[in-house]
Each structure stands twice: as C-alpha cells, then as structure tokens.
Design an enzyme around this catalytic site. Structure first.
Site, mmCIF file in Angstrom:
data_model
loop_
_atom_site.group_PDB
_atom_site.id
_atom_site.type_symbol
_atom_site.label_atom_id
_atom_site.label_comp_id
_atom_site.label_asym_id
_atom_site.label_seq_id
_atom_site.Cartn_x
_atom_site.Cartn_y
_atom_site.Cartn_z
ATOM 1 C CD GLU A 90 -2.323 -1.031 2.935
ATOM 2 O OE1 GLU A 90 -2.887 -2.032 3.330
ATOM 3 O OE2 GLU A 90 -2.278 0.032 3.577
ATOM 4 C CB CYS A 103 2.387 7.125 3.896
ATOM 5 S SG CYS A 103 2.714 5.851 5.129
ATOM 6 C CB CYS A 110 5.695 -5.820 9.413
ATOM 7 S SG CYS A 110 6.820 -5.048 10.595
ATOM 8 C CB CYS A 114 3.385 -3.446 16.798
ATOM 9 S SG CYS A 114 5.110 -2.916 16.691
ATOM 10 C CB CYS A 117 0.687 -2.721 13.684
ATOM 11 S SG CYS A 117 1.134 -2.269 12.011
ATOM 12 C CB CYS A 331 -0.465 0.707 9.666
ATOM 13 S SG CYS A 331 0.341 2.186 10.118
HETATM 14 N N1 SAH Z 1 7.747 -0.123 11.299
HETATM 15 C C1 SAH Z 1 7.841 1.298 11.446
HETATM 16 C C2 SAH Z 1 7.031 2.103 10.453
HETATM 17 C C3 SAH Z 1 5.632 1.680 10.099
HETATM 18 S S1 SAH Z 1 4.248 2.096 11.057
HETATM 19 C C4 SAH Z 1 7.527 1.700 12.852
HETATM 20 O O1 SAH Z 1 7.163 0.853 13.637
HETATM 21 O O2 SAH Z 1 7.699 2.858 13.170
HETATM 22 C C5 SAH Z 1 4.049 3.825 11.195
HETATM 23 C C6 SAH Z 1 3.471 4.205 12.562
HETATM 24 O O3 SAH Z 1 2.095 3.823 12.698
HETATM 25 C C7 SAH Z 1 4.212 3.546 13.711
HETATM 26 O O4 SAH Z 1 4.417 4.485 14.729
HETATM 27 C C8 SAH Z 1 3.229 2.482 14.147
HETATM 28 O O5 SAH Z 1 3.479 2.063 15.447
HETATM 29 C C9 SAH Z 1 1.922 3.198 13.964
HETATM 30 N N2 SAH Z 1 0.743 2.339 13.913
HETATM 31 C C10 SAH Z 1 0.640 1.067 13.494
HETATM 32 N N3 SAH Z 1 -0.621 0.610 13.638
HETATM 33 C C11 SAH Z 1 -1.336 1.625 14.170
HETATM 34 C C12 SAH Z 1 -2.693 1.768 14.558
HETATM 35 N N4 SAH Z 1 -3.563 0.778 14.433
HETATM 36 N N5 SAH Z 1 -3.074 2.957 15.052
HETATM 37 C C13 SAH Z 1 -2.201 3.977 15.189
HETATM 38 N N6 SAH Z 1 -0.902 3.903 14.832
HETATM 39 C C14 SAH Z 1 -0.468 2.732 14.346
#
Ligand code: SAH
Length: 343
Positions: A90, A103, A110, A114, A117, A331
């Site tokens: 995406e 973005c 990944c 987390c 995510c 994301c």
């Molecule tokens: N892997 C990298 C970049 C990708 S995610 C990282 O972890 O930073 C970009 C941002 O979106 C990160 O801060 C991630 O933690 C956040 N993110 C992921 N899922 C999310 C969600 N459901 N709601 C809000 N932020 C989210």
C-alpha cells in the site's frame, strides 16, 4: 533479476558502457526511468536497437493498481499495488498545506509483531527492492497527477529491517536526476532497532527520524511491542540520544494512544521524566482500531490531557489529524482486507 531503477547513475553508466553506448546515454535512461515511463518504447531519444536490448535485459516491471480509494473528506488517496511477483503493498497520498506527502511501504508484511498494527498480522513475506520503493512514489505521482514533495516511510514494514535497500532508495529518490526530493522532506519511522539507529546516525542524513515509542515504561511497552524485549526502552532512548548527538536532528516520537494501556496521566508524567535532556517532538496518534485487535482508541479527553501534561513539561506534542478514516488508510489495513478476501 537486475533492475536498472535500483541502480545509481554511476552504476547505470557502467552497464551502458558494457553495451558500448556513449556516456550521455546513462543519464537519459536514468531520467526516463525516474519520470515513471512504463516501457522503453517511451524513451523516444534512444535508438530503437538499444531500447530493444534494454527491454530484454532489464524489464521495467511497473506495479499495477489493484485498488484505489479516495477519501471524500480530505482528498487522501490510498493505493494497493500489485508488484511483479504478485505480492501487494500500500501507498497513501496525503494533502498537507506544506505539500503532497506519500506514505510508502518498505516490506511486504512485517516481522515486528506490534499488537495494534494490521501490517504484521501475516508476518513478513519479503523485503522490497529499492526500485519498488521508488515506484510507489513515482506512480502515485503519475496516477494522481499530484506532484509529490514529501515522503514518510511509515507504511507496511520496518524500514531499518530492510536497511541497505532503504538507504539506496533514499539515495535514488534524493538524486538531482531523479525525483530530487530533499532529505529534509523525508521521515523514516522505526519501531526501535537500536544497532540500525546507530548505523543510520553514522550516515548523518538530514531526514527526520521518527521512533515509535508508544509507552513510557518497559512494563507497558513489552505488552504491545515485542521488539522491546530485544531492545528495551532505556537502550532505545540512549540510541536516540546518540543519534541526536551525531546528527543534531530533533527526534520525533510516535505515540499511539490506546485506551487504558498507555494513556493515563501517570504515563504522561513518566514519559516526561524519561525524555529529559532529549530534544523531542511527540506525535500523539489516536489509535486506529484494527478489527483483529481488542485494543481501543483512547477517548479524546484523555488524548488532550496527555498532550497538555507533555506540553507543560516542555515537550512539544501534537495530536495527529486522522486522514482517510473512511478508506482503511492506516497501516496495512487495505492489504489485509484484500488478502483475506482473496484467500
Ligand atoms: N515499522 C515502522 C514504520 C511503520 S508504522 C515503525 O514501527 O515505526 C508507522 C506508525 O504507525 C508507527 O508508529 C506504528 O506504530 C503506527 N501504527 C501502526 N498501527 C497503528 C494503529 N492501528 N493505530 C495507530 N498507529 C499505528
């Protein structure tokens, strides 16, 4: 397979030299590729036989649009691309007052796990090649007709887990004969791979490093970010201090506000303590709810109170405006939906 669009201009020069071409050809090819042509036929100032040889040796393989969703509210466009091997990633185009921002994804899936995510639900499939990251910027610009001035590496994947390819992507996208996007207009976000942050610091790039902190303590961070077990938050913050010392660039922290998990006043105060002496900016992101996860966004009131405590303690904090809420724009949600539908 080798991809010309992953090569720097000097590398392309040696390829064309091997093909007995005059020196100026490399720049022509480089410029065309970074304009987003879909075939060598469009390179009208190249001799026909060279176009044929290049097409045979170095197919261009542009991504195809599988889904395109445009927000009726704010003009955000989300693309789901199919790459040449059938995998999908995406890209999101956002319109900000300072310029159009894309973005981009850095990996298919990944590995970081987390809890909040959507990108990580199916694990890591593979890392993206440099040209596949360039293509997301290029073809978003070509398809939307909107000139892109800013890039954030905050899509699917962990950029520092694909370090060499991401560094090469930055060099390509920044090059004057390519998209020529200034490093100062690029943000790279990481979940906190400490050794890679140190490696990045050595390069002294002018980009903005964003660190996904999301918690004030190991106790909380361990429950939502498995990476914290490998690199606990104190080590991460130490790496951030070293990064600032090496680059003189203020770090931007991301903090997804999760109801009852990390959004208390106590958490805000602890955060202030832990950030002492580190020039930082806090980006508070109201959690985007992911279907598969029990985690819920914090109430607006809690977000604003959290912000107030940080600001009063001297840490600038902004609440990120949510764009594209009507189009699964956070994301990995669009890829996730599509993969589930086609299973
Ligand atoms: N892997 C990298 C970049 C990708 S995610 C990282 O972890 O930073 C970009 C941002 O979106 C990160 O801060 C991630 O933690 C956040 N993110 C992921 N899922 C999310 C969600 N459901 N709601 C809000 N932020 C989210």
């Amino acid at each position: 397979m080798k991809h010309l669009k992953s090569m720097t201009l000097p590398e392309m020069q040696s390829i064309l030299k091997e093909l007995n071409q005059p020196a100026f050809r490399a720049k022509q090819v480089y410029t065309w590729l970074h304009k987003g042509v879909r075939s060598y036929e469009e390179m009208t100032n190249l001799p026909k036989n060279l176009r044929d040889v290049l097409a045979e040796k170095f197919p261009i393989c542009p991504p195809e649009v599988v889904r395109k969703q445009e927000s009726a509210r704010d003009g955000t466009i989300k693309y789901l691309w199919r790459l040449s091997d059938g995998n999908c990633v995406e890209t999101v185009l956002m319109r900000y007052h300072y310029g159009n921002t894309v973005c981009i994804s850095t990996e298919v899936g990944c590995a970081m796990g987390c809890a909040f995510c959507a990108s990580t639900l199916g694990g890591l499939v593979r890392r993206l090649e440099p040209y596949e990251m360039v293509d997301q910027v290029l073809f978003t610009q070509v398809d939307s007709g909107q000139p892109i001035s800013h890039i954030v590496l905050m899509g699917i994947g962990e950029p520092l887990d694909n370090f060499d390819n991401v560094m090469r992507f930055l060099e390509l996208i920044n090059s004057p004969d390519g998209m020529n996007i200034s490093m100062r207009h690029i943000s790279l976000s990481t979940c906190g791979l400490v050794p890679k942050i140190d490696e990045l610091a050595k390069r002294k790039l002018q980009l903005t490093l964003s660190v996904s902190l999301h918690a004030p303590s190991d106790q909380i961070r361990n429950t939502i970010m498995p990476v914290n077990k490998a690199y606990p938050s104190e080590e991460l913050l130490e790496a951030c201090r070293r990064y600032y010392a090496a680059t003189n660039r203020r770090i931007s922290f991301e903090y997804a506000m999760i109801d009852g998990v990390n959004d208390t006043e106590e958490a805000a105060r602890l955060l202030l303590k832990r950030l002492k002496g580190l020039p930082a900016h806090m980006n508070l992101i109201p959690l985007n709810h992911v279907e598969e996860s029990p985690l819920k966004p914090s109430p607006r009131k809690a977000v604003l109170r959290f912000q107030q405590i940080l600001e009063e303690g001297g840490v600038p904090a902004t609440v990120r405006r949510t764009l594209g809420g009507d189009i699964d724009a956070s994301c990995g949600q669009l890829r996730r939906k599509y993969t589930k539908e086609s299973d």
